[in-house]
Design a protein around this motif. Structure first.
Motif, mmCIF file in Angstrom:
data_model
loop_
_atom_site.group_PDB
_atom_site.id
_atom_site.type_symbol
_atom_site.label_atom_id
_atom_site.label_comp_id
_atom_site.label_asym_id
_atom_site.label_seq_id
_atom_site.Cartn_x
_atom_site.Cartn_y
_atom_site.Cartn_z
ATOM 1 N N TRP A 130 -45.739 11.605 -38.829
ATOM 2 C CA TRP A 130 -44.210 11.517 -38.826
ATOM 3 C C TRP A 130 -44.085 10.006 -37.943
ATOM 4 N N LEU A 131 -45.070 9.894 -37.058
ATOM 5 C CA LEU A 131 -44.728 8.728 -36.265
ATOM 6 C C LEU A 131 -45.454 7.530 -37.055
ATOM 7 N N GLY A 132 -46.356 7.687 -37.707
ATOM 8 C CA GLY A 132 -46.894 6.775 -38.744
ATOM 9 C C GLY A 132 -46.036 6.299 -39.825
ATOM 10 N N ARG A 133 -45.279 7.431 -40.290
ATOM 11 C CA ARG A 133 -44.426 7.113 -41.428
ATOM 12 C C ARG A 133 -43.144 6.262 -41.102
ATOM 13 N N HIS A 134 -42.769 6.146 -39.650
ATOM 14 C CA HIS A 134 -41.629 5.668 -39.276
ATOM 15 C C HIS A 134 -42.192 4.591 -38.283
ATOM 16 N N SER A 135 -43.084 4.000 -38.495
ATOM 17 C CA SER A 135 -43.802 3.022 -37.617
ATOM 18 C C SER A 135 -42.951 1.736 -37.088
ATOM 19 N N LEU A 136 -42.450 1.053 -38.131
ATOM 20 C CA LEU A 136 -41.703 -0.152 -38.079
ATOM 21 C C LEU A 136 -40.350 0.057 -36.944
ATOM 22 N N SER A 137 -39.708 1.161 -37.550
ATOM 23 C CA SER A 137 -38.748 1.322 -36.715
ATOM 24 C C SER A 137 -39.011 1.703 -35.079
ATOM 25 N N TYR A 138 -39.819 2.702 -35.036
ATOM 26 C CA TYR A 138 -40.475 3.143 -33.598
ATOM 27 C C TYR A 138 -41.093 1.793 -33.070
ATOM 28 N N TYR A 139 -41.385 0.863 -33.599
ATOM 29 C CA TYR A 139 -42.142 -0.323 -32.936
ATOM 30 C C TYR A 139 -40.960 -1.233 -32.249
ATOM 31 N N LEU A 140 -39.915 -1.447 -33.198
ATOM 32 C CA LEU A 140 -38.701 -2.109 -32.632
ATOM 33 C C LEU A 140 -37.961 -1.603 -31.672
ATOM 34 N N LEU A 141 -37.980 -0.237 -31.497
ATOM 35 C CA LEU A 141 -36.976 0.474 -30.413
ATOM 36 C C LEU A 141 -38.046 0.799 -28.995
ATOM 37 N N HIS A 142 -39.224 1.045 -29.273
ATOM 38 C CA HIS A 142 -39.914 1.548 -28.015
ATOM 39 C C HIS A 142 -39.809 0.577 -26.890
ATOM 40 N N GLN A 143 -39.920 -0.674 -26.958
ATOM 41 C CA GLN A 143 -39.891 -1.377 -25.783
ATOM 42 C C GLN A 143 -38.523 -1.718 -25.035
ATOM 43 N N PRO A 144 -37.692 -1.642 -25.948
ATOM 44 C CA PRO A 144 -36.189 -1.646 -25.454
ATOM 45 C C PRO A 144 -35.863 -0.547 -24.473
ATOM 46 N N VAL A 145 -36.475 0.438 -25.158
ATOM 47 C CA VAL A 145 -36.042 1.995 -24.475
ATOM 48 C C VAL A 145 -36.705 1.940 -23.098
ATOM 49 N N MET A 146 -38.167 1.682 -23.332
ATOM 50 C CA MET A 146 -39.000 1.555 -22.076
ATOM 51 C C MET A 146 -38.497 0.638 -21.136
ATOM 52 N N PHE A 147 -38.056 -0.688 -21.449
ATOM 53 C CA PHE A 147 -37.500 -1.550 -20.555
ATOM 54 C C PHE A 147 -36.409 -1.081 -19.917
ATOM 55 N N GLY A 148 -35.289 -0.493 -20.702
ATOM 56 C CA GLY A 148 -34.305 0.035 -20.115
ATOM 57 C C GLY A 148 -34.445 1.124 -19.003
ATOM 58 N N LEU A 149 -35.475 2.014 -19.446
ATOM 59 C CA LEU A 149 -35.526 2.966 -18.545
ATOM 60 C C LEU A 149 -36.209 2.416 -17.079
ATOM 61 N N LEU A 150 -37.008 1.596 -17.013
ATOM 62 C CA LEU A 150 -37.538 1.122 -15.962
ATOM 63 C C LEU A 150 -36.689 0.139 -15.230
ATOM 64 N N MET A 151 -35.908 -0.583 -15.824
ATOM 65 C CA MET A 151 -34.914 -1.280 -15.220
ATOM 66 C C MET A 151 -33.786 -0.261 -14.540
ATOM 67 N N THR A 152 -33.622 0.693 -15.072
ATOM 68 C CA THR A 152 -32.755 1.590 -14.234
ATOM 69 C C THR A 152 -33.656 2.369 -13.126
ATOM 70 N N TRP A 153 -34.682 2.553 -13.324
ATOM 71 C CA TRP A 153 -35.495 3.082 -12.230
ATOM 72 C C TRP A 153 -35.693 1.987 -11.335
ATOM 73 N N GLU A 154 -35.892 0.872 -11.368
ATOM 74 C CA GLU A 154 -35.926 -0.108 -10.489
ATOM 75 C C GLU A 154 -34.678 -0.290 -9.615
ATOM 76 N N HIS A 155 -33.549 -0.164 -10.171
ATOM 77 C CA HIS A 155 -32.221 -0.320 -9.750
ATOM 78 C C HIS A 155 -32.070 0.829 -8.556
ATOM 79 N N PHE A 156 -32.224 2.153 -8.962
ATOM 80 C CA PHE A 156 -32.131 3.139 -8.109
ATOM 81 C C PHE A 156 -33.156 3.356 -6.940
ATOM 82 N N MET A 157 -34.384 2.825 -7.153
ATOM 83 C CA MET A 157 -35.415 2.696 -6.413
ATOM 84 C C MET A 157 -35.537 1.764 -5.055
ATOM 85 N N ARG A 158 -34.866 0.556 -5.742
ATOM 86 C CA ARG A 158 -34.994 -0.468 -4.760
ATOM 87 C C ARG A 158 -33.706 -1.031 -4.030
#
Length: 255
Positions: free
Chosen positions: A227-255
């Motif tokens: 399933w992941l392989g069938r939606h590879s392009l969409s996943y690729y375009l979205l995964h980094q913004p999502v991870m960056f957003g989560l880590l930015m949120t984590w950084e905001h609350f941890m520091r």
């Protein structure tokens, strides 16, 4: 780094094993990018430019993605994917490349991605489409030459106007550079076209001699990867913004 599924094959025509292999590459890429993001936010310091643990992983991930892209083009050719369907998928890849450039410019303005994996795949898919009918032996030879070409050029090229021109951003998409450009992702045509051609050769051979390797039943446990392989392009375009957003949120609350 990013995979591209075969050109607009219908779900019924897809080969689950190939999709699952692309899914493996996606998971590997995600783990790599998550480690990269942790380093960017200084949660876990690593040397992604020089440490073999990371440099060899990047080579492996890109190689697997491009091998899958070549395999996908062999499958698409066997199933008679026409130019219209190919161009529709190619347009999606090219548009994704532009989005990656724009997004990376916002985050890394000095080292934004001007010719990364999606840019490279957009060019190399056209070459693969034009060469899909070559004999398998010619594809293997062309792949070997493509892989060797940058090293040969670097060995023969002396400092001067030609070297400067090839190192310039307007030409470094070819890959015939004497110094790596300052960019967050760089997947030039050479040597990486070799991986596409070898994947195409492997796909042609498997479909002729061992079709069950690609067309065989997929274990139920591997369905999420497919399933992941069938939606590879969409996943690729979205995964980094999502991870960056989560880590930015984590950084905001941890520091």
């Amino acid at each position: 780094m990013n995979p591209v599924a075969p050109a607009s094959l219908s779900p019924a025509a897809r080969h689950g094993r190939l999709d699952a292999l692309r899914g493996v590459a996606m998971v590997w890429m995600t783990l790599y990018h998550f480690a990269f993001d942790l380093n960017h936010f200084k949660f876990w310091q690593q040397d992604f430019l020089r440490d073999p643990l990371w440099t060899w992983q990047r080579i492996g991930i890109v190689s697997l993605f491009l091998l899958c892209a070549g395999l996908g083009q062999a499958v698409a050719a066997q199933q008679g994917v026409d130019c219209q369907r190919f161009l529709r998928r190619w347009t999606q890849v090219a548009a994704g490349a532009l989005l990656v450039s724009a997004g990376s410019f916002l985050v890394f303005p000095l080292s934004f991605i001007h010719f990364g994996i999606l840019h490279g795949v957009a060019v190399m898919l056209i070459v693969a489409r034009l060469s899909v009918g070559w004999r398998i032996g010619w594809l293997l030879l062309a792949g070997a030459l493509a892989l060797a070409l940058p090293s040969v050029v670097q060995a023969l090229l002396t400092p001067g106007a030609l070297a400067d021109a090839l190192n310039d951003r307007s030409h470094n998409w070819l890959g015939l550079v004497t110094r790596r450009p300052y960019t967050e992702d760089y997947v030039p045509v050479f040597p990486w076209l070799g991986a596409i051609w070898w994947g195409l050769a492997l796909g042609r051979w498997l479909l002729q001699q061992r079709p069950q390797v690609l067309t065989g039943a997929l274990p139920a446990a591997a369905e999420p990867l497919a399933w992941l392989g069938r939606h590879s392009l969409s996943y690729y375009l979205l995964h980094q913004p999502v991870m960056f957003g989560l880590l930015m949120t984590w950084e905001h609350f941890m520091r």
